[in-house]
Design a protein around this motif. Structure first.
Motif, short mmCIF file in Angstrom:
data_model
loop_
_atom_site.label_atom_id
_atom_site.label_comp_id
_atom_site.label_asym_id
_atom_site.label_seq_id
_atom_site.Cartn_x
_atom_site.Cartn_y
_atom_site.Cartn_z
N LEU A 24 -5.17 1.67 -7.94
CA LEU A 24 -5.86 2.06 -6.72
C LEU A 24 -7.25 1.43 -6.65
O LEU A 24 -7.69 0.99 -5.58
CB LEU A 24 -5.95 3.58 -6.63
N ASN A 25 -7.91 1.34 -7.78
CA ASN A 25 -9.23 0.71 -7.83
C ASN A 25 -9.13 -0.78 -7.44
O ASN A 25 -9.95 -1.29 -6.69
CB ASN A 25 -9.84 0.86 -9.22
N LEU A 82 0.83 -1.20 0.00
CA LEU A 82 0.00 0.00 0.00
C LEU A 82 0.87 1.26 0.00
O LEU A 82 0.63 2.19 -0.76
CB LEU A 82 -0.93 -0.01 1.21
N LEU A 98 -1.91 8.87 3.30
CA LEU A 98 -3.07 9.35 2.55
C LEU A 98 -3.19 10.87 2.62
O LEU A 98 -3.54 11.52 1.63
CB LEU A 98 -4.35 8.70 3.08
N VAL A 156 -6.76 -2.16 -5.60
CA VAL A 156 -6.38 -2.22 -4.19
C VAL A 156 -7.56 -1.90 -3.29
O VAL A 156 -7.71 -2.47 -2.21
CB VAL A 156 -5.19 -1.26 -3.93
N SER A 157 -8.42 -0.99 -3.74
CA SER A 157 -9.55 -0.57 -2.89
C SER A 157 -10.47 -1.73 -2.55
O SER A 157 -11.13 -1.71 -1.52
CB SER A 157 -10.32 0.56 -3.56
N ARG A 158 -10.47 -2.76 -3.38
CA ARG A 158 -11.30 -3.94 -3.09
C ARG A 158 -10.81 -4.67 -1.84
O ARG A 158 -11.59 -5.31 -1.16
CB ARG A 158 -11.27 -4.89 -4.28
N GLU A 159 -9.52 -4.57 -1.57
CA GLU A 159 -8.95 -5.26 -0.41
C GLU A 159 -8.85 -4.36 0.82
O GLU A 159 -8.56 -4.84 1.90
CB GLU A 159 -7.57 -5.82 -0.75
N LEU A 160 -9.08 -3.06 0.65
CA LEU A 160 -8.92 -2.15 1.78
C LEU A 160 -9.87 -2.46 2.92
O LEU A 160 -9.55 -2.19 4.08
CB LEU A 160 -9.10 -0.70 1.33
#
Length: 131
Positions: free
Chosen positions: A59-60, A19, A79, A62-66
């Motif tokens: 980023l899209n 990240l 951030l 990665v956002s699934r795993e956030l």
């Protein structure tokens, strides 16, 4: 934490290191574009847009795993720093767009003046019923 109590690390699961690397890559991309905008007002942003689109794609993904990732204070700081870079980039883009609009306005006025001999005003005066 022992290996027995530590959550299993699955391949493909987002970690803090990945990240942070992504945030760094996005930050570098944004800073590079901002420097280009500020140093050369006549630039082709095609390559910069391609790099930013790639970053957004990553980023899209990665956002699934956030949702499964614990966002700690260090990640929040990353951030926040990234947000400041984006805001600086947005300001540079706004300045570029404002300057472009101003130049287009000046050129439009110059064309109007060049095409007019001063006999008629630039506002059309059509007879009644033709408006």
């Amino acid at each position: 934490m022992t290996t027995a109590t530590r959550p299993a690390q699955r391949k493909g699961v987002l970690g803090a290191k990945q990240l942070k690397l992504l945030f760094a890559r996005i930050g570098e991309t944004i800073e590079a574009e901002t420097r280009m905008l500020r140093s050369n007002p006549v630039i082709d942003l095609t390559a910069a847009n391609t790099r930013k689109n790639r970053c957004l794609y990553e980023l899209n993904i990665v956002s699934r795993e956030l949702a499964r990732f614990e966002i700690d204070d260090e990640i929040r700081a990353e951030l926040s720093a990234l947000r400041k870079k984006v805001e600086g980039n947005a300001a540079a883009l706004r300045a570029q767009m404002t300057a472009t609009r101003d130049v287009i306005g000046i050129l439009g006025d110059a064309i109007e003046r060049a095409e007019s001999d001063g006999t008629y005003t630039s506002v059309s005066r059509l007879p009644a019923g033709y408006e």
